[in-house]
Scaffold this motif. Sequence first.
Motif, short mmCIF file in Angstrom:
data_model
loop_
_atom_site.label_atom_id
_atom_site.label_comp_id
_atom_site.label_asym_id
_atom_site.label_seq_id
_atom_site.Cartn_x
_atom_site.Cartn_y
_atom_site.Cartn_z
N LYS A 210 -6.53 25.74 5.12
CA LYS A 210 -6.44 26.35 3.78
C LYS A 210 -7.30 25.64 2.75
N SER A 211 -7.64 24.38 2.99
CA SER A 211 -8.51 23.66 2.04
C SER A 211 -9.94 24.22 2.06
N GLN A 212 -10.26 25.03 3.05
CA GLN A 212 -11.60 25.61 3.16
C GLN A 212 -11.64 27.07 2.69
N LEU A 213 -10.56 27.53 2.05
CA LEU A 213 -10.45 28.91 1.62
C LEU A 213 -11.59 29.31 0.67
N GLN A 214 -11.91 28.43 -0.29
CA GLN A 214 -12.96 28.73 -1.27
C GLN A 214 -14.33 28.82 -0.59
N ALA A 215 -14.60 27.94 0.36
CA ALA A 215 -15.89 27.96 1.06
C ALA A 215 -16.05 29.26 1.83
N VAL A 216 -14.98 29.72 2.46
CA VAL A 216 -15.03 30.97 3.22
C VAL A 216 -15.23 32.15 2.26
N GLU A 217 -14.51 32.15 1.15
CA GLU A 217 -14.63 33.22 0.18
C GLU A 217 -16.07 33.31 -0.35
N LYS A 218 -16.67 32.17 -0.67
CA LYS A 218 -18.06 32.15 -1.16
C LYS A 218 -19.02 32.66 -0.10
N ALA A 219 -18.81 32.27 1.14
CA ALA A 219 -19.68 32.71 2.23
C ALA A 219 -19.63 34.23 2.38
N ILE A 220 -18.44 34.80 2.24
CA ILE A 220 -18.29 36.26 2.35
C ILE A 220 -19.02 36.94 1.20
N GLN A 221 -18.88 36.39 -0.01
CA GLN A 221 -19.56 36.97 -1.17
C GLN A 221 -21.08 36.91 -1.03
N LYS A 222 -21.59 35.81 -0.49
CA LYS A 222 -23.04 35.60 -0.39
C LYS A 222 -23.64 36.16 0.90
N SER A 223 -22.84 36.85 1.70
CA SER A 223 -23.30 37.33 3.01
C SER A 223 -24.34 38.46 2.90
N GLY A 224 -24.43 39.09 1.74
CA GLY A 224 -25.37 40.19 1.59
C GLY A 224 -24.83 41.51 2.14
N LYS A 225 -23.54 41.53 2.49
CA LYS A 225 -22.95 42.75 3.04
C LYS A 225 -22.21 43.56 1.98
#
Length: 187
Positions: free
Chosen positions: A75-90
């Motif tokens: 759960k401490s990596q939740l923000q990193a995952v959220e950012k990656a999804i936003q920046k995925s270009g999809k």
Amino acid sequence: MSDEANKIIADASSRMDKSLNDLGHQMAQIRSGRATPSLVEDIRVEIYGQNMPLNQVASINAPEPRLITVDVWDKSQLQAVEKAIQKSGKGFNPNTDGVMIRINLAEMTGETRKEMVKLAKGKVEDHKVAVRNIRRDANDALKKLKGGSVSEDMIKGFSDQVQKLTDDHIKKMDDLFAAKEKDIMTV
């Protein structure tokens, strides 16, 4: 010498199979009318100093036709995952409640559906080119066997086998595209 020709044909077949499998994987990542985990599982996430696919750091589900949930294990990596999804270009806009990430997918318009079909067609054409290049490489290798114990008629027979392999793989790619197009255009 025909053992050498059989190796060339087997290698061509193996390479064509890999191209077909890759196309299947890429088709799964193209959005159709409903949510599937494959839409996001390949998104790369920077975690613990490494760039990892999302499916290696979280459980991904599609509980509803227009919703994807991402349950990050750490759960401490939740923000990193959220950012990656936003920046995925999809084009995904994830929402998080501190425990789970939810990705609501907008209803696809007719224009969006046409764009997805166009994207799928492009991927199919790229993979067909790859299969044709494999055919060319195999035929070139077969021509080098000419002489010695391999006659020109034998080379022609082996080349016909390579052409049949090529035709079979291109037909399977066309079938994959037809199924994906139907899936995308079904409202």
